[in-house]
Write a protein that holds these residues in place. Structure first.
Motif, PDB file in Angstrom:
ATOM      1  N   PHE A   1    -107.722  35.034  46.028  1.00 37.65           N
ATOM      2  CA  PHE A   1    -107.209  35.228  47.386  1.00 37.65           C
ATOM      3  C   PHE A   1    -108.170  34.710  48.446  1.00 37.65           C
ATOM      4  N   SER A   2    -109.425  34.542  48.115  1.00 36.22           N
ATOM      5  CA  SER A   2    -110.399  34.142  49.128  1.00 36.22           C
ATOM      6  C   SER A   2    -110.334  32.659  49.484  1.00 36.22           C
ATOM      7  N   SER A   3    -109.609  31.871  48.716  1.00 34.07           N
ATOM      8  CA  SER A   3    -109.494  30.448  49.001  1.00 34.07           C
ATOM      9  C   SER A   3    -108.032  30.080  49.251  1.00 34.07           C
ATOM     10  N   ARG A   4    -107.797  29.307  50.256  1.00 31.80           N
ATOM     11  CA  ARG A   4    -106.427  28.887  50.578  1.00 31.80           C
ATOM     12  C   ARG A   4    -105.804  28.093  49.428  1.00 31.80           C
ATOM     13  N   GLN A   5    -106.593  27.293  48.732  1.00 31.20           N
ATOM     14  CA  GLN A   5    -106.070  26.470  47.641  1.00 31.20           C
ATOM     15  C   GLN A   5    -105.586  27.291  46.450  1.00 31.20           C
ATOM     16  N   THR A   6    -106.136  28.462  46.245  1.00 29.78           N
ATOM     17  CA  THR A   6    -105.776  29.265  45.071  1.00 29.78           C
ATOM     18  C   THR A   6    -104.958  30.507  45.428  1.00 29.78           C
ATOM     19  N   ARG A   7    -104.659  30.681  46.687  1.00 26.83           N
ATOM     20  CA  ARG A   7    -103.978  31.908  47.135  1.00 26.83           C
ATOM     21  C   ARG A   7    -102.597  32.075  46.518  1.00 26.83           C
ATOM     22  N   SER A   8    -101.794  31.012  46.442  1.00 33.12           N
ATOM     23  CA  SER A   8    -100.444  31.167  45.883  1.00 33.12           C
ATOM     24  C   SER A   8    -100.504  31.509  44.394  1.00 33.12           C
ATOM     25  N   LEU A   9    -101.456  30.955  43.685  1.00 33.66           N
ATOM     26  CA  LEU A   9    -101.625  31.319  42.275  1.00 33.66           C
ATOM     27  C   LEU A   9    -102.087  32.774  42.151  1.00 33.66           C
ATOM     28  N   ALA A  10    -102.929  33.202  43.064  1.00 36.76           N
ATOM     29  CA  ALA A  10    -103.384  34.593  43.053  1.00 36.76           C
ATOM     30  C   ALA A  10    -102.229  35.552  43.338  1.00 36.76           C
ATOM     31  N   ILE A  11    -101.294  35.149  44.168  1.00 34.10           N
ATOM     32  CA  ILE A  11    -100.115  35.986  44.433  1.00 34.10           C
ATOM     33  C   ILE A  11     -99.299  36.155  43.160  1.00 34.10           C
ATOM     34  N   VAL A  12     -99.104  35.073  42.427  1.00 31.72           N
ATOM     35  CA  VAL A  12     -98.394  35.146  41.152  1.00 31.72           C
ATOM     36  C   VAL A  12     -99.164  36.054  40.186  1.00 31.72           C
ATOM     37  N   GLY A  13    -100.478  35.907  40.160  1.00 31.74           N
ATOM     38  CA  GLY A  13    -101.307  36.758  39.309  1.00 31.74           C
ATOM     39  C   GLY A  13    -101.213  38.223  39.702  1.00 31.74           C
ATOM     40  N   LEU A  14    -101.177  38.496  41.003  1.00 24.73           N
ATOM     41  CA  LEU A  14    -101.056  39.869  41.475  1.00 24.73           C
ATOM     42  C   LEU A  14     -99.724  40.479  41.052  1.00 24.73           C
ATOM     43  N   ILE A  15     -98.652  39.720  41.158  1.00 29.44           N
ATOM     44  CA  ILE A  15     -97.343  40.207  40.723  1.00 29.44           C
ATOM     45  C   ILE A  15     -97.373  40.523  39.225  1.00 29.44           C
ATOM     46  N   GLY A  16     -97.971  39.634  38.447  1.00 29.41           N
ATOM     47  CA  GLY A  16     -98.101  39.878  37.011  1.00 29.41           C
ATOM     48  C   GLY A  16     -98.957  41.096  36.708  1.00 29.41           C
ATOM     49  N   TYR A  17    -100.036  41.265  37.448  1.00 27.74           N
ATOM     50  CA  TYR A  17    -100.931  42.415  37.251  1.00 27.74           C
ATOM     51  C   TYR A  17    -100.216  43.719  37.586  1.00 27.74           C
ATOM     52  N   LEU A  18     -99.457  43.740  38.669  1.00 28.99           N
ATOM     53  CA  LEU A  18     -98.711  44.947  39.037  1.00 28.99           C
ATOM     54  C   LEU A  18     -97.638  45.264  37.992  1.00 28.99           C
ATOM     55  N   ALA A  19     -96.996  44.243  37.451  1.00 24.47           N
ATOM     56  CA  ALA A  19     -96.003  44.457  36.390  1.00 24.47           C
ATOM     57  C   ALA A  19     -96.689  45.024  35.141  1.00 24.47           C
ATOM     58  N   TYR A  20     -97.838  44.481  34.802  1.00 25.01           N
ATOM     59  CA  TYR A  20     -98.618  44.965  33.651  1.00 25.01           C
ATOM     60  C   TYR A  20     -98.988  46.431  33.840  1.00 25.01           C
ATOM     61  N   LEU A  21     -99.441  46.800  35.016  1.00 29.34           N
ATOM     62  CA  LEU A  21     -99.793  48.196  35.277  1.00 29.34           C
ATOM     63  C   LEU A  21     -98.566  49.092  35.261  1.00 29.34           C
ATOM     64  N   GLY A  22     -97.455  48.607  35.792  1.00 32.19           N
ATOM     65  CA  GLY A  22     -96.223  49.378  35.800  1.00 32.19           C
ATOM     66  C   GLY A  22     -95.706  49.644  34.396  1.00 32.19           C
ATOM     67  N   VAL A  23     -95.735  48.625  33.548  1.00 28.16           N
ATOM     68  CA  VAL A  23     -95.293  48.789  32.171  1.00 28.16           C
ATOM     69  C   VAL A  23     -96.233  49.732  31.426  1.00 28.16           C
ATOM     70  N   ALA A  24     -97.523  49.561  31.612  1.00 28.26           N
ATOM     71  CA  ALA A  24     -98.489  50.410  30.923  1.00 28.26           C
ATOM     72  C   ALA A  24     -98.331  51.871  31.345  1.00 28.26           C
ATOM     73  N   ASN A  25     -98.069  52.075  32.626  1.00 23.19           N
ATOM     74  CA  ASN A  25     -97.909  53.430  33.130  1.00 23.19           C
ATOM     75  C   ASN A  25     -96.618  54.063  32.602  1.00 23.19           C
ATOM     76  N   SER A  26     -95.544  53.300  32.486  1.00 20.59           N
ATOM     77  CA  SER A  26     -94.281  53.853  32.007  1.00 20.59           C
ATOM     78  C   SER A  26     -94.322  54.104  30.498  1.00 20.59           C
ATOM     79  N   VAL A  27     -95.085  53.317  29.760  1.00 21.54           N
ATOM     80  CA  VAL A  27     -95.212  53.520  28.321  1.00 21.54           C
ATOM     81  C   VAL A  27     -96.017  54.784  28.026  1.00 21.54           C
ATOM     82  N   SER A  28     -97.045  55.038  28.831  1.00 19.81           N
ATOM     83  CA  SER A  28     -97.895  56.205  28.575  1.00 19.81           C
ATOM     84  C   SER A  28     -97.261  57.493  29.077  1.00 19.81           C
ATOM     85  N   ALA A  29     -96.242  57.396  29.915  1.00 18.28           N
ATOM     86  CA  ALA A  29     -95.620  58.604  30.485  1.00 18.28           C
ATOM     87  C   ALA A  29     -94.700  59.313  29.527  1.00 18.28           C
TER      88      ALA A  29
END
Length: 86
Positions: free
Chosen positions: A58-86
């Motif tokens: 996120f700190s570089s304009r050139q990589t920000r859009s890729l970081a957004i995709v990564g953030l969406i993937g990371y949030l999905a990963y955390l959401g799935v992990a949280n729902s599996v453990s519940a």
């Protein structure tokens, strides 16, 4: 402080927060344990690595859009992990 440097500082802070998973993993274990009750320390390090890379992305304009995709993937990963453990 300009708006751009303010954003850079904020996202660099995210990278430092990610690195703190490695220097002070005990701080993150109670939070991580709810989603990852097994191998919690390993997941603290994994999350720290992901958060460090995202913060740097996120700190570089050139990589920000890729970081957004990564953030969406990371949030999905955390959401799935949280729902599996519940």
């Amino acid at each position: 402080m300009s708006r751009a440097s303010d954003r850079l500082a904020r996202f660099s802070g995210l990278a430092l927060a990610g690195l703190s998973h490695f220097t002070s993993p005990r701080l993150f274990e109670p939070i991580t344990k709810s989603a990852f009750p097994r191998n919690t320390r390993q997941h603290v390090y994994t999350n720290g690595g992901i958060e460090t890379v995202l913060g740097l992305g996120f700190s570089s304009r050139q990589t920000r859009s890729l970081a957004i995709v990564g953030l969406i993937g990371y949030l999905a990963y955390l959401g799935v992990a949280n729902s599996v453990s519940a």
